[in-house]
Design a protein around this motif. Sequence first.
Motif, PDB file in Angstrom:
ATOM      1  N   GLN A  35       8.785   8.348  25.977  1.00 24.88           N
ATOM      2  CA  GLN A  35       8.217   7.629  27.088  1.00 24.88           C
ATOM      3  C   GLN A  35       8.600   7.532  28.461  1.00 24.88           C
ATOM      4  OE1 GLN A  35       5.956   5.171  24.602  1.00 24.88           O
ATOM      5  NE2 GLN A  35       6.780   3.204  26.603  1.00 24.88           N
ATOM      6  N   LEU A  36       9.988   7.384  28.251  1.00 23.92           N
ATOM      7  CA  LEU A  36      10.275   6.942  29.823  1.00 23.92           C
ATOM      8  C   LEU A  36      11.054   7.817  29.809  1.00 23.92           C
ATOM      9  CD1 LEU A  36      12.301   3.151  28.275  1.00 23.92           C
ATOM     10  CD2 LEU A  36       9.800   3.542  29.798  1.00 23.92           C
ATOM     11  N   PHE A  72       9.220   7.257  15.630  1.00 22.93           N
ATOM     12  CA  PHE A  72       9.262   5.687  16.535  1.00 22.93           C
ATOM     13  C   PHE A  72      10.150   5.448  17.803  1.00 22.93           C
ATOM     14  CE2 PHE A  72       9.857   1.156  17.700  1.00 22.93           C
ATOM     15  CZ  PHE A  72       8.524   1.536  17.931  1.00 22.93           C
ATOM     16  N   THR A  73      11.068   6.047  17.136  1.00 24.58           N
ATOM     17  CA  THR A  73      12.090   5.943  18.041  1.00 24.58           C
ATOM     18  C   THR A  73      12.205   6.838  19.329  1.00 24.58           C
ATOM     19  OG1 THR A  73      13.481   4.523  16.913  1.00 24.58           O
ATOM     20  CG2 THR A  73      15.107   5.476  18.329  1.00 24.58           C
ATOM     21  N   ALA A  74      11.686   8.260  18.810  1.00 29.83           N
ATOM     22  CA  ALA A  74      11.920   8.899  19.979  1.00 29.83           C
ATOM     23  C   ALA A  74      10.794   8.673  20.628  1.00 29.83           C
ATOM     24  CB  ALA A  74      11.661  10.373  19.062  1.00 29.83           C
ATOM     25  N   ALA A  75       9.351   8.498  19.761  1.00 30.01           N
ATOM     26  CA  ALA A  75       8.712   7.846  20.875  1.00 30.01           C
ATOM     27  C   ALA A  75       8.582   7.230  22.655  1.00 30.01           C
ATOM     28  CB  ALA A  75       7.013   7.823  20.297  1.00 30.01           C
ATOM     29  N   LYS A  76       9.152   5.765  21.168  1.00 28.42           N
ATOM     30  CA  LYS A  76       9.882   5.100  22.932  1.00 28.42           C
ATOM     31  C   LYS A  76      10.781   5.049  24.097  1.00 28.42           C
ATOM     32  CE  LYS A  76       6.440   2.217  20.838  1.00 28.42           C
ATOM     33  NZ  LYS A  76       5.311   1.510  21.302  1.00 28.42           N
ATOM     34  N   LEU A  77      11.509   6.382  23.262  1.00 33.38           N
ATOM     35  CA  LEU A  77      12.309   7.243  24.297  1.00 33.38           C
ATOM     36  C   LEU A  77      11.788   7.767  24.949  1.00 33.38           C
ATOM     37  CD1 LEU A  77      14.803   7.436  21.977  1.00 33.38           C
ATOM     38  CD2 LEU A  77      15.757   6.234  24.263  1.00 33.38           C
ATOM     39  N   PRO A  80      -1.005   8.355  12.928  1.00 31.37           N
ATOM     40  CA  PRO A  80      -2.415   8.298  12.996  1.00 31.37           C
ATOM     41  C   PRO A  80      -2.729   8.403  14.648  1.00 31.37           C
ATOM     42  CG  PRO A  80      -2.445   6.458  13.461  1.00 31.37           C
ATOM     43  CD  PRO A  80      -0.762   7.353  12.482  1.00 31.37           C
ATOM     44  N   LYS A  81      -1.279   8.623  15.135  1.00 33.24           N
ATOM     45  CA  LYS A  81      -2.052   9.065  17.365  1.00 33.24           C
ATOM     46  C   LYS A  81      -1.092  10.042  17.158  1.00 33.24           C
ATOM     47  CE  LYS A  81      -4.199   4.884  17.719  1.00 33.24           C
ATOM     48  NZ  LYS A  81      -5.690   5.600  18.679  1.00 33.24           N
ATOM     49  N   GLY A  82      -1.258  11.366  16.030  1.00 27.84           N
ATOM     50  CA  GLY A  82      -0.888  12.355  16.160  1.00 27.84           C
ATOM     51  C   GLY A  82       0.750  12.916  16.847  1.00 27.84           C
ATOM     52  N   ILE A  83       2.094  11.950  16.832  1.00 29.09           N
ATOM     53  CA  ILE A  83       3.177  11.779  17.812  1.00 29.09           C
ATOM     54  C   ILE A  83       3.556  12.944  17.114  1.00 29.09           C
ATOM     55  CG2 ILE A  83       5.538  11.265  18.326  1.00 29.09           C
ATOM     56  CD1 ILE A  83       2.850   9.400  19.566  1.00 29.09           C
ATOM     57  N   PRO A  84       4.018  14.649  17.958  1.00 32.13           N
ATOM     58  CA  PRO A  84       4.960  15.930  16.913  1.00 32.13           C
ATOM     59  C   PRO A  84       6.081  15.307  17.123  1.00 32.13           C
ATOM     60  CG  PRO A  84       4.548  15.814  19.648  1.00 32.13           C
ATOM     61  CD  PRO A  84       3.796  14.313  19.219  1.00 32.13           C
ATOM     62  N   ASN A 123       5.604  17.035  32.156  1.00 32.51           N
ATOM     63  CA  ASN A 123       6.567  15.898  31.755  1.00 32.51           C
ATOM     64  C   ASN A 123       5.318  14.622  31.317  1.00 32.51           C
ATOM     65  OD1 ASN A 123       9.201  16.842  32.284  1.00 32.51           O
ATOM     66  ND2 ASN A 123       9.240  15.896  33.737  1.00 32.51           N
ATOM     67  N   ALA A 124       4.691  14.099  32.729  1.00 29.72           N
ATOM     68  CA  ALA A 124       3.547  13.027  32.731  1.00 29.72           C
ATOM     69  C   ALA A 124       2.906  13.545  31.431  1.00 29.72           C
ATOM     70  CB  ALA A 124       2.358  14.045  33.847  1.00 29.72           C
ATOM     71  N   ASP A 125       2.231  14.842  31.146  1.00 27.96           N
ATOM     72  CA  ASP A 125       1.173  14.871  29.826  1.00 27.96           C
ATOM     73  C   ASP A 125       2.789  14.163  27.881  1.00 27.96           C
ATOM     74  OD1 ASP A 125      -0.336  15.682  31.363  1.00 27.96           O
ATOM     75  OD2 ASP A 125      -0.886  17.708  30.625  1.00 27.96           O
ATOM     76  N   ALA A 126       3.978  14.505  28.345  1.00 30.21           N
ATOM     77  CA  ALA A 126       4.257  14.119  27.014  1.00 30.21           C
ATOM     78  C   ALA A 126       4.681  12.831  26.870  1.00 30.21           C
ATOM     79  CB  ALA A 126       6.028  15.618  27.108  1.00 30.21           C
ATOM     80  N   ALA A 127       5.074  12.935  28.653  1.00 24.19           N
ATOM     81  CA  ALA A 127       5.133  10.755  28.510  1.00 24.19           C
ATOM     82  C   ALA A 127       4.067  10.018  27.625  1.00 24.19           C
ATOM     83  CB  ALA A 127       5.357  10.613  29.523  1.00 24.19           C
ATOM     84  N   PHE A 128       3.151  10.498  28.418  1.00 23.63           N
ATOM     85  CA  PHE A 128       1.513  10.027  28.640  1.00 23.63           C
ATOM     86  C   PHE A 128       1.436  10.317  26.602  1.00 23.63           C
ATOM     87  CE2 PHE A 128      -3.092   9.784  26.910  1.00 23.63           C
ATOM     88  CZ  PHE A 128      -3.028   8.752  28.117  1.00 23.63           C
ATOM     89  N   GLU A 129       1.574  11.561  25.429  1.00 22.41           N
ATOM     90  CA  GLU A 129       1.805  11.496  24.435  1.00 22.41           C
ATOM     91  C   GLU A 129       2.090  10.551  23.446  1.00 22.41           C
ATOM     92  OE1 GLU A 129       1.733  15.830  22.544  1.00 22.41           O
ATOM     93  OE2 GLU A 129       3.074  15.297  22.916  1.00 22.41           O
TER      94      GLU A 129
END
Length: 255
Positions: free
Chosen positions: A184-185, A177-182, A225-229, A149-155
């Motif tokens: 990480q929390l 973008f929305t999924a990444a911001k969700l 550019p940050k490779g968000i999967p 979870n920590a790794d995925a949140a950091f990613e």
Amino acid sequence: MNLTLRIWRQKGPEDKGRMVTYPVDDVSPDMSFLEMLDVLNERLILAGEDPVAFDHDCREGICGMCGLMINGDAHGPQRGTTACQLHMRQFKDGETIDIEPWRASAFPVVKDLVVNRSAFDKIIAAGGYVTAPTGSAPEAHSTPVAKANADAAFESAACIGCGACVAACPNGSGMLFTAAKLTQLSLLPQGQPERYTRVIGMVDAHDEAGFGGCTNAGECTPACPKGIPLNTIGRLNRDYLTATAKGGADNTPGS
């Protein structure tokens, strides 16, 4: 290097806009792409012409301000690189380069290559935060978090909000973008109290801002550019389905 630049020029939001051709010579392969645009603008200013407007700030691939479509690719031809970190050695002497702004209904053009990305701010305001008091920095292991979870949140937290995912998506969707911001929390203990109200609020804000729907075209991840999967969107979808089943309730005991 001698190059031919075809750049989108648009005086303002109501202007029709058009591609304008500029020859640029004596370009060093070691210049960044934005430094090359700086050289062009210096020459335009000396000639009494209006310089090309484009967004930039840190020029270190961190802030997410820069955003250009370069020969049809968000941020240019090099994967995992922002436009500010792209170097001219990626191009050939004599090449013609097309430079355009992000193309999405939720990102209206302000001038030339500058677009209004405040729609992202509305998504964040709808739930991209935690209300749990965190105080000062806690001890590293005071709140146990599973490593996965920590790794995925950091990613996901690596997202810089540049908007390349939106520009690359054929639907103009901002779901990555929305999924990444969700994500990480939602994967951390501090993000649990509002986990399900958050996903409803942020997805609603996404849709209200004029972004298109996600159809899993998969163009967003290669452009990031940050490779968000892409599976980050899968996490959003699972939380959204759970939230709708719960009636949008929060994640407190008994809800």
